[in-house]
Motif scaffolding. Structure first.
Motif, PDB file in Angstrom:
ATOM      1  N   PHE A  95       0.834  -1.193   0.000  1.00  0.00           N
ATOM      2  CA  PHE A  95       0.000   0.000   0.000  1.00  0.00           C
ATOM      3  C   PHE A  95       0.876   1.253   0.000  1.00  0.00           C
ATOM      4  CE2 PHE A  95      -1.835  -3.495   2.328  1.00  0.00           C
ATOM      5  CZ  PHE A  95      -3.060  -3.667   1.715  1.00  0.00           C
ATOM      6  N   SER A  96       0.400   2.265  -0.696  1.00  0.00           N
ATOM      7  CA  SER A  96       1.072   3.560  -0.715  1.00  0.00           C
ATOM      8  C   SER A  96       0.041   4.633  -0.396  1.00  0.00           C
ATOM      9  CB  SER A  96       1.694   3.824  -2.091  1.00  0.00           C
ATOM     10  OG  SER A  96       2.022   5.194  -2.239  1.00  0.00           O
ATOM     11  N   PHE A  97       0.332   5.462   0.592  1.00  0.00           N
ATOM     12  CA  PHE A  97      -0.576   6.531   0.995  1.00  0.00           C
ATOM     13  C   PHE A  97       0.034   7.866   0.550  1.00  0.00           C
ATOM     14  CE2 PHE A  97      -0.496   3.245   4.434  1.00  0.00           C
ATOM     15  CZ  PHE A  97      -1.625   2.559   4.007  1.00  0.00           C
ATOM     16  N   GLY A  98      -0.215   8.232  -0.710  1.00  0.00           N
ATOM     17  CA  GLY A  98       0.321   9.484  -1.228  1.00  0.00           C
ATOM     18  C   GLY A  98       1.809   9.433  -1.519  1.00  0.00           C
ATOM     19  N   ASP A  99       2.377   8.229  -1.599  1.00  0.00           N
ATOM     20  CA  ASP A  99       3.815   8.097  -1.886  1.00  0.00           C
ATOM     21  C   ASP A  99       3.966   7.675  -3.354  1.00  0.00           C
ATOM     22  OD1 ASP A  99       6.531   8.065  -1.377  1.00  0.00           O
ATOM     23  OD2 ASP A  99       6.529   6.011  -0.660  1.00  0.00           O
ATOM     24  N   TYR A 100       4.404   6.453  -3.648  1.00  0.00           N
ATOM     25  CA  TYR A 100       4.524   6.042  -5.038  1.00  0.00           C
ATOM     26  C   TYR A 100       3.149   5.780  -5.643  1.00  0.00           C
ATOM     27  CZ  TYR A 100       4.146   1.237  -3.166  1.00  0.00           C
ATOM     28  OH  TYR A 100       3.739   0.099  -2.529  1.00  0.00           O
ATOM     29  N   PHE A 101       3.083   5.786  -6.968  1.00  0.00           N
ATOM     30  CA  PHE A 101       1.791   5.567  -7.620  1.00  0.00           C
ATOM     31  C   PHE A 101       1.928   4.450  -8.667  1.00  0.00           C
ATOM     32  CE2 PHE A 101      -2.001   7.319 -10.091  1.00  0.00           C
ATOM     33  CZ  PHE A 101      -2.920   6.795  -9.201  1.00  0.00           C
ATOM     34  N   LYS A 102       1.392   4.635  -9.829  1.00  0.00           N
ATOM     35  CA  LYS A 102       1.280   3.544 -10.812  1.00  0.00           C
ATOM     36  C   LYS A 102       2.636   2.934 -11.161  1.00  0.00           C
ATOM     37  CE  LYS A 102      -2.944   5.275 -13.010  1.00  0.00           C
ATOM     38  NZ  LYS A 102      -3.575   5.756 -14.255  1.00  0.00           N
ATOM     39  N   GLU A 103       3.599   3.785 -11.434  1.00  0.00           N
ATOM     40  CA  GLU A 103       4.895   3.263 -11.875  1.00  0.00           C
ATOM     41  C   GLU A 103       5.526   2.401 -10.797  1.00  0.00           C
ATOM     42  OE1 GLU A 103       8.883   4.589 -14.270  1.00  0.00           O
ATOM     43  OE2 GLU A 103       7.003   5.705 -14.396  1.00  0.00           O
ATOM     44  N   GLY A 104       5.497   2.879  -9.553  1.00  0.00           N
ATOM     45  CA  GLY A 104       6.081   2.110  -8.450  1.00  0.00           C
ATOM     46  C   GLY A 104       5.356   0.802  -8.220  1.00  0.00           C
ATOM     47  N   ALA A 105       4.019   0.840  -8.230  1.00  0.00           N
ATOM     48  CA  ALA A 105       3.224  -0.375  -7.986  1.00  0.00           C
ATOM     49  C   ALA A 105       3.487  -1.428  -9.052  1.00  0.00           C
ATOM     50  CB  ALA A 105       1.743  -0.017  -7.939  1.00  0.00           C
ATOM     51  N   GLU A 107       6.122  -1.632 -11.091  1.00  0.00           N
ATOM     52  CA  GLU A 107       7.518  -2.088 -11.034  1.00  0.00           C
ATOM     53  C   GLU A 107       7.709  -3.117  -9.932  1.00  0.00           C
ATOM     54  OE1 GLU A 107      11.971  -0.227 -10.189  1.00  0.00           O
ATOM     55  OE2 GLU A 107      10.371   1.078 -10.931  1.00  0.00           O
ATOM     56  N   TYR A 108       7.180  -2.843  -8.725  1.00  0.00           N
ATOM     57  CA  TYR A 108       7.330  -3.780  -7.608  1.00  0.00           C
ATOM     58  C   TYR A 108       6.664  -5.119  -7.922  1.00  0.00           C
ATOM     59  CZ  TYR A 108       8.862   0.127  -4.603  1.00  0.00           C
ATOM     60  OH  TYR A 108       9.535   1.175  -4.050  1.00  0.00           O
ATOM     61  N   ALA A 109       5.433  -5.076  -8.465  1.00  0.00           N
ATOM     62  CA  ALA A 109       4.696  -6.312  -8.732  1.00  0.00           C
ATOM     63  C   ALA A 109       5.423  -7.173  -9.762  1.00  0.00           C
ATOM     64  CB  ALA A 109       3.286  -5.974  -9.205  1.00  0.00           C
ATOM     65  N   TRP A 110       5.848  -6.548 -10.827  1.00  0.00           N
ATOM     66  CA  TRP A 110       6.532  -7.309 -11.884  1.00  0.00           C
ATOM     67  C   TRP A 110       7.860  -7.879 -11.372  1.00  0.00           C
ATOM     68  CZ3 TRP A 110       4.938  -9.430 -16.139  1.00  0.00           C
ATOM     69  CH2 TRP A 110       5.857  -9.854 -17.117  1.00  0.00           C
ATOM     70  N   ASP A 111       8.590  -7.071 -10.627  1.00  0.00           N
ATOM     71  CA  ASP A 111       9.882  -7.515 -10.095  1.00  0.00           C
ATOM     72  C   ASP A 111       9.696  -8.683  -9.135  1.00  0.00           C
ATOM     73  OD1 ASP A 111      12.716  -7.360  -9.561  1.00  0.00           O
ATOM     74  OD2 ASP A 111      12.230  -6.348  -7.673  1.00  0.00           O
ATOM     75  N   PHE A 112       8.705  -8.594  -8.264  1.00  0.00           N
ATOM     76  CA  PHE A 112       8.501  -9.667  -7.283  1.00  0.00           C
ATOM     77  C   PHE A 112       8.120 -10.976  -7.974  1.00  0.00           C
ATOM     78  CE2 PHE A 112       5.839 -12.193  -4.412  1.00  0.00           C
ATOM     79  CZ  PHE A 112       6.719 -12.358  -3.358  1.00  0.00           C
ATOM     80  N   LEU A 113       7.180 -10.919  -8.910  1.00  0.00           N
ATOM     81  CA  LEU A 113       6.704 -12.153  -9.535  1.00  0.00           C
ATOM     82  C   LEU A 113       7.761 -12.787 -10.444  1.00  0.00           C
ATOM     83  CD1 LEU A 113       2.987 -11.310 -10.443  1.00  0.00           C
ATOM     84  CD2 LEU A 113       3.820 -12.731  -8.556  1.00  0.00           C
ATOM     85  N   THR A 114       8.495 -11.963 -11.189  1.00  0.00           N
ATOM     86  CA  THR A 114       9.417 -12.542 -12.170  1.00  0.00           C
ATOM     87  C   THR A 114      10.811 -12.795 -11.621  1.00  0.00           C
ATOM     88  OG1 THR A 114       9.975 -10.330 -13.002  1.00  0.00           O
ATOM     89  CG2 THR A 114       8.167 -11.499 -14.090  1.00  0.00           C
ATOM     90  N   ASN A 115      11.257 -11.974 -10.677  1.00  0.00           N
ATOM     91  CA  ASN A 115      12.614 -12.154 -10.143  1.00  0.00           C
ATOM     92  C   ASN A 115      12.632 -12.885  -8.808  1.00  0.00           C
ATOM     93  OD1 ASN A 115      13.918 -10.880 -12.326  1.00  0.00           O
ATOM     94  ND2 ASN A 115      13.417  -8.860 -11.495  1.00  0.00           N
ATOM     95  N   TRP A 139       3.373  -0.482 -18.239  1.00  0.00           N
ATOM     96  CA  TRP A 139       3.518  -1.943 -18.340  1.00  0.00           C
ATOM     97  C   TRP A 139       4.417  -2.317 -19.525  1.00  0.00           C
ATOM     98  CZ3 TRP A 139       3.255  -5.525 -15.034  1.00  0.00           C
ATOM     99  CH2 TRP A 139       2.309  -5.525 -13.996  1.00  0.00           C
ATOM    100  N   LYS A 140       4.184  -1.657 -20.635  1.00  0.00           N
ATOM    101  CA  LYS A 140       4.958  -1.974 -21.835  1.00  0.00           C
ATOM    102  C   LYS A 140       6.438  -1.679 -21.604  1.00  0.00           C
ATOM    103  CE  LYS A 140       4.801  -1.402 -26.836  1.00  0.00           C
ATOM    104  NZ  LYS A 140       4.095  -0.795 -27.972  1.00  0.00           N
ATOM    105  N   ARG A 141       6.684  -0.557 -20.929  1.00  0.00           N
ATOM    106  CA  ARG A 141       8.070  -0.135 -20.702  1.00  0.00           C
ATOM    107  C   ARG A 141       8.753  -1.000 -19.643  1.00  0.00           C
ATOM    108  NH1 ARG A 141       9.106   4.058 -17.288  1.00  0.00           N
ATOM    109  NH2 ARG A 141       6.982   4.854 -17.601  1.00  0.00           N
ATOM    110  N   LYS A 142       8.053  -1.325 -18.565  1.00  0.00           N
ATOM    111  CA  LYS A 142       8.672  -2.047 -17.447  1.00  0.00           C
ATOM    112  C   LYS A 142       8.777  -3.549 -17.702  1.00  0.00           C
ATOM    113  CE  LYS A 142       9.288   1.356 -14.472  1.00  0.00           C
ATOM    114  NZ  LYS A 142      10.625   1.687 -13.914  1.00  0.00           N
ATOM    115  N   SER A 143       7.767  -4.135 -18.365  1.00  0.00           N
ATOM    116  CA  SER A 143       7.717  -5.598 -18.504  1.00  0.00           C
ATOM    117  C   SER A 143       8.166  -6.096 -19.865  1.00  0.00           C
ATOM    118  CB  SER A 143       6.288  -6.084 -18.261  1.00  0.00           C
ATOM    119  OG  SER A 143       5.441  -5.643 -19.315  1.00  0.00           O
ATOM    120  N   LYS A 144       8.196  -5.173 -20.869  1.00  0.00           N
ATOM    121  CA  LYS A 144       8.509  -5.566 -22.254  1.00  0.00           C
ATOM    122  C   LYS A 144       7.482  -6.542 -22.824  1.00  0.00           C
ATOM    123  CE  LYS A 144      12.387  -3.301 -21.608  1.00  0.00           C
ATOM    124  NZ  LYS A 144      12.412  -1.858 -21.930  1.00  0.00           N
ATOM    125  N   LEU A 145       6.272  -6.581 -22.230  1.00  0.00           N
ATOM    126  CA  LEU A 145       5.227  -7.466 -22.751  1.00  0.00           C
ATOM    127  C   LEU A 145       4.745  -6.944 -24.091  1.00  0.00           C
ATOM    128  CD1 LEU A 145       3.016  -8.125 -19.587  1.00  0.00           C
ATOM    129  CD2 LEU A 145       4.344  -9.830 -20.818  1.00  0.00           C
TER     130      LEU A 145
END
Length: 881
Positions: A95-105, A107-115, A139-145
């Motif tokens: 959860f982020s309360f006014g801190d990171y937004f879409k890009e951070g969320a 990036e973290y999700a993709w990194d956790f699942l794939t790495n 998504w396109k930029r971070k995951s290369k999907l």
């Protein structure tokens, strides 16, 4: 990878990314009547998202225990039938309360699942809201999907709202393709299909907008992130299982069910449904009971009862005819207790509560199933397919079958339940529920006003722990829900000051009363409330002059009432500790009311406390009072307080810093209430009552100090007066009363004996009226009888005297006629008492029936009794042929 490793690695990952790891909140949401249960990780942060409260961190992660059964999110009917539906589950979330937004969320999700989890990228898909170009580009930029694996979906699937109004925003889901063999096989199968091929793993909610009453969306000043990923689904995927139930979260529980039932999992699809349902439900039952929910017929307790009884019925399908769920719960606790130690501490409570509920249900289950089987048979004969509402209600009311359980049972027969008809029988309960909700809505405007004031910076500081009176400035005055500058003589208002020694009602302690005085005004404080953490509101009546905003006022609570409340509150803590010591560690506070006159304490327990236990508790509590122990209060970090043994209660929200109230060697609790300086200040604790308030919840009521002295003084006066009336010394009063009661019972027996003798005498006199019809002795007569029971006793006596024959008796009861027919056993093949009554009852304007040997009726026309008697002779003569 074990589920325990996945859980740990998720939390460790986000801790390493600057997130505060927040423990799971209880399954009972705090101060949120809109939710039955905590059903998502964001529930405990709802106040933060709504900007009603703040935390000391802006990033958080948790593994939240959740229940979805009842209300909007209800998976109960599907549990056991699918690979992924559960009533209880664990939700991993960041959860982020006014801190990171879409890009951070993202990036973290993709990194956790794939790495971290090493999931193959070529099997992962994502969805975004149809107009959310920003998320798609990230998504396109971070995951290369490739573009085809970033699927745009509509509002139904990819736009999340907290409610009709308030925070909302688009969301993005991460899915894994489990392969064609898992899917539905249709050529058009794709992301969005209801089958299990494209399995949703993680949902990322971008809390971006505020929805107004008119539906208009405006950007939030603080954009936030709320994510959720089911541990059960991720574990199944990581372990190469196509069903959550085949993962290590469920298999130990399933193995225990196999042992108990002697049935193998995986051999029969029908029995597999039952095994999976029991495994899931045992987890839900264990955690709900641990968090204070106990079976009942309303609210959360009723949902638990439905879950438990559904599991019991599935056990019946597996051949289990004795209570068994409590054994399965033991495996749940052994398997999950290391992660959730609270379920281990509640082991005894869970076992006893579950077994007690099972035993009650098994008493009626067989009879209920017999009734249902018979109804199903009759419907099939008539080629009908709907269980009538009255039958469904009878199963609910008499045999404890929730309607969804009945529907579940008959579904396999191709039948449905008339829910509308069932609902008609439940109208009264629904009216009561509607009245309850209406009451909640009544205070909404005031609460909204205070939320607005608080968010605008209005605060009042409580100084009453150490100060009996204080001088402070008036900040705000409310009259009839609106702000006013001045309140005048006779006005009823709410007053907020900068500081106050008045305790606002909270934590079960009643609000203080007293006075607010100043130059030109005198105000009575009728009650004090605490609608929000930093806001204390005095409910007042202006009795003299006028009071205005910015006036300086002296605030003085009623000292006698304040001291009485202190005594009662500290006594509550002492009793709680002694109850846990003598009754068991499963005892937990389930509510309390601490006022100046008395206190009550509700606690979890399954049976009434014996007089001996109550006496022991009272004696030990008063030894603590006599020891005159200093009551210590400390303000310290929450973690340190818990490590030092302080009790923290489910449903309560605690900040990083807490107040611990301690009676050294006796009790330590987190508490914001007011207390005595030493236990001797309490004077005396006297328990006045012990009772049940709900299934599995007991209540103790008690008084202290002057209240206890007054109670004992009154009891002493009553004893003296009783001794005077009975003319014996005080110590002899109990024995004298026992003798008087024994004498009374003997007299009552003698009266009953004489009555019986009188009945037999009367019977003998009536026998003179016997007529012979075809060699059969028939007696039809009007008699005097006190009630229907006496009429039956007289008929029995006459039947015995006749040996063989028929007796018809009539009696007038106020404005009604009573008729009774009795036939001796040897004549029941030819004559039916029920048929005789059925024929003669209309003579007195009534109807009735019964068995061959005994039947009765009533009617509104006692003046027609003689006609009924004559008709009886004719009816018997016709039957004699």
């Amino acid at each position: 990878m074990k589920s325990s490793d996945i859980r740990k690695r998720f939390l460790d990952y986000f801790a390493g990314k600057g997130h505060t790891i927040v423990p799971s909140s209880p399954l009972i949401p705090k101060d949120d009547p809109t939710l039955l249960f905590t059903n998502a990780g964001m529930v405990q942060f709802k106040g933060v998202f709504l900007e009603e409260e703040t935390r000391e961190y802006r990033r958080a992660a948790s593994c939240q225990r959740c229940v979805r059964a009842g209300g909007k999110h209800n998976d109960l009917e599907n549990v056991g039938r699918t690979a992924r539906h559960h009533t209880f589950f664990e939700m991993l979330g960041n959860f982020s309360f006014g801190d990171y937004f879409k890009e951070g969320a993202i990036e973290y999700a993709w990194d956790f699942l794939t790495n971290e989890m090493k999931l193959p990228k070529d099997r992962l898909w994502v969805t975004v809201f149809e107009t959310d170009d920003e998320a798609a580009e990230i998504w396109k930029r971070k995951s290369k999907l490739p573009d085809e694996r970033i699927v745009r979906m509509g509002e139904k699937d990819n736009f999340w709202s907290m409610g009709d109004v308030g925070p909302c925003g688009p969301c993005s889901e991460i899915l894994i393709d489990q392969g064609k063999d898992v899917g539905c096989g249709r050529p058009e199968c794709a992301v969005g299909c209801d089958c299990d091929r494209f399995l949703e793993l993680w949902n990322l909610v971008f809390m971006q907008y505020n929805r107004a009453q008119d539906g208009k969306l405006t950007p939030l000043p603080k954009q936030s992130i709320d994510t959720g990923m089911g541990l059960e689904r991720l574990s199944a995927v990581m372990q190469g299982r196509k069903s959550n139930y085949d993962s290590d979260l469920f298999m130990p529980i399933i193995n225990r069910i196999e042992e108990l039932a002697g049935v193998r999992y995986g051999e029969n699809p029908e029995s597999d449904v039952s095994i999976k349902a029991i495994a899931d439900h045992a987890r839900a039952i264990t955690f709900l009971m641990t968090d204070g929910v106990l079976p009942s017929n309303e609210g959360r307790g009723y949902v638990l009862r439905r879950i438990l009884r559904r599991a019991a019925r599935h056990g019946r399908f597996l051949g289990l005819k004795e209570p068994f769920i409590f054994h399965v719960n033991e495996t749940v606790i052994a398997h999950m207790g290391a992660v959730y130690p609270e379920i281990t501490r509640a082991k005894d409570l869970v076992s006893r509560a579950t077994r007690g509920e099972e035993e009650r249900f098994f008493e009626t289950l067989e009879r209920g199933l017999s009734l249902l089987d018979e109804e199903v048979r009759l419907l099939k004969e008539k080629k009908e397919n709907v269980i009538p509402g009255d039958i469904a209600f009878k199963l609910y009311d008499t045999f404890g079958f929730p309607i969804d359980l009945t529907a579940d049972i008959v579904r396999k027969e191709g039948l449905t339940v008339d829910e509308a008809g069932f609902s008609r029988y439940m109208d009264e309960q629904r009216k009561m529920a509607r009245a309850s909700w209406k009451g909640m809505e009544g205070g909404k405007s005031a609460q909204e006003l205070y939320k607005t004031l608080s968010s605008a910076g209005l605060k009042s500081r409580f100084v009453g722990y150490h100060m009996e009176a204080v001088s402070s400035r008036v900040l705000y005055i409310v009259k009839d829900g609106a702000s006013v500058e001045t309140a005048f003589d006779g006005d009823t208002v709410e007053i907020i000051t900068e500081e106050t020694p008045f305790y606002g009602e909270s934590g079960g302690q009643a609000g203080d009363t007293g006075v607010i005085v100043g130059k030109g005004f005198n105000v009575n404080v009728i009650d004090t409330k605490k609608p929000l953490n930093d806001l204390i509101v005095h409910n007042c009546k202006v009795v003299e002059g006028s009071i205005s905003v910015d006036d300086t006022a002296e605030l003085v609570p009623d000292r006698e009432k304040r001291n009485a409340t202190r005594r009662n509150h500290t006594a509550t803590h002492i009793l709680h500790a002694i109850l846990r010591k003598n009754v068991g560690p499963h005892v937990r506070q389930a509510g309390s009311l601490v006022g100046p006159d008395y206190f009550r304490f509700d606690f979890s327990h399954f049976e009434a406390l014996s007089p001996e236990v109550i006496k022991t508790i009272e004696e030990e509590a008063n030894r603590v009072v006599l020891a005159n122990i200093e009551v210590k209060t400390d303000v310290l970090p929450y973690k340190e307080a818990v490590e030092r043994g302080a009790l923290a209660f489910f449903g309560e929200k605690y900040g990083e810093t807490v107040r611990m109230v301690q009676v050294p060697g006796v009790s330590a609790e987190l508490c914001g209430g007011t207390h005595v300086g030493r236990t001797g200040d309490i004077g005396l604790i006297k328990i006045t009552a012990e009772s049940s308030v709900a299934s599995g919840v007991r209540r103790i009521e008690a008084v202290t100090g002057e209240g206890a002295y007054g109670l004992l003084s009154k009891a002493e006066e009553m004893l003296k007066e009783s001794a005077r009336i009975l003319k014996v010394p005080k110590n002899d009063v109990p024995e004298k009363i026992r003798k008087l009661l024994d004498g009374q019972r003997e007299l009552e027996k003698e009266i009953e004996r004489l009555k019986g003798k009188g009945k037999h005498t009367a019977a003998g006199e009536i026998l003179d009226q016997v007529r012979k019809i075809k060699d059969i002795s028939v007696l039809a007569a009007k008699v005097e009888a006190g009630d229907a029971k006496e009429l039956r006793e007289m008929a029995d006596a006459l039947r015995t005297r006749l040996g063989s024959g028929i007796v018809v008796l009539a009696s007038q009861q106020d404005t009604k006629a009573l008729l009774l027919a009795a036939v001796t056993k040897d004549l029941t093949k030819k004559f039916s008492a029920g048929e005789i009554i059925k024929r003669i009852a209309p003579a007195v304007g009534g109807k009735g029936g019964g068995k061959e040997d005994l039947a009765q009726a009533g009617g509104p026309n006692p003046e027609k009794i003689n006609d009924a008697i004559e008709l009886a002779y004719r009816v018997i003569e016709e039957a004699a042929g």
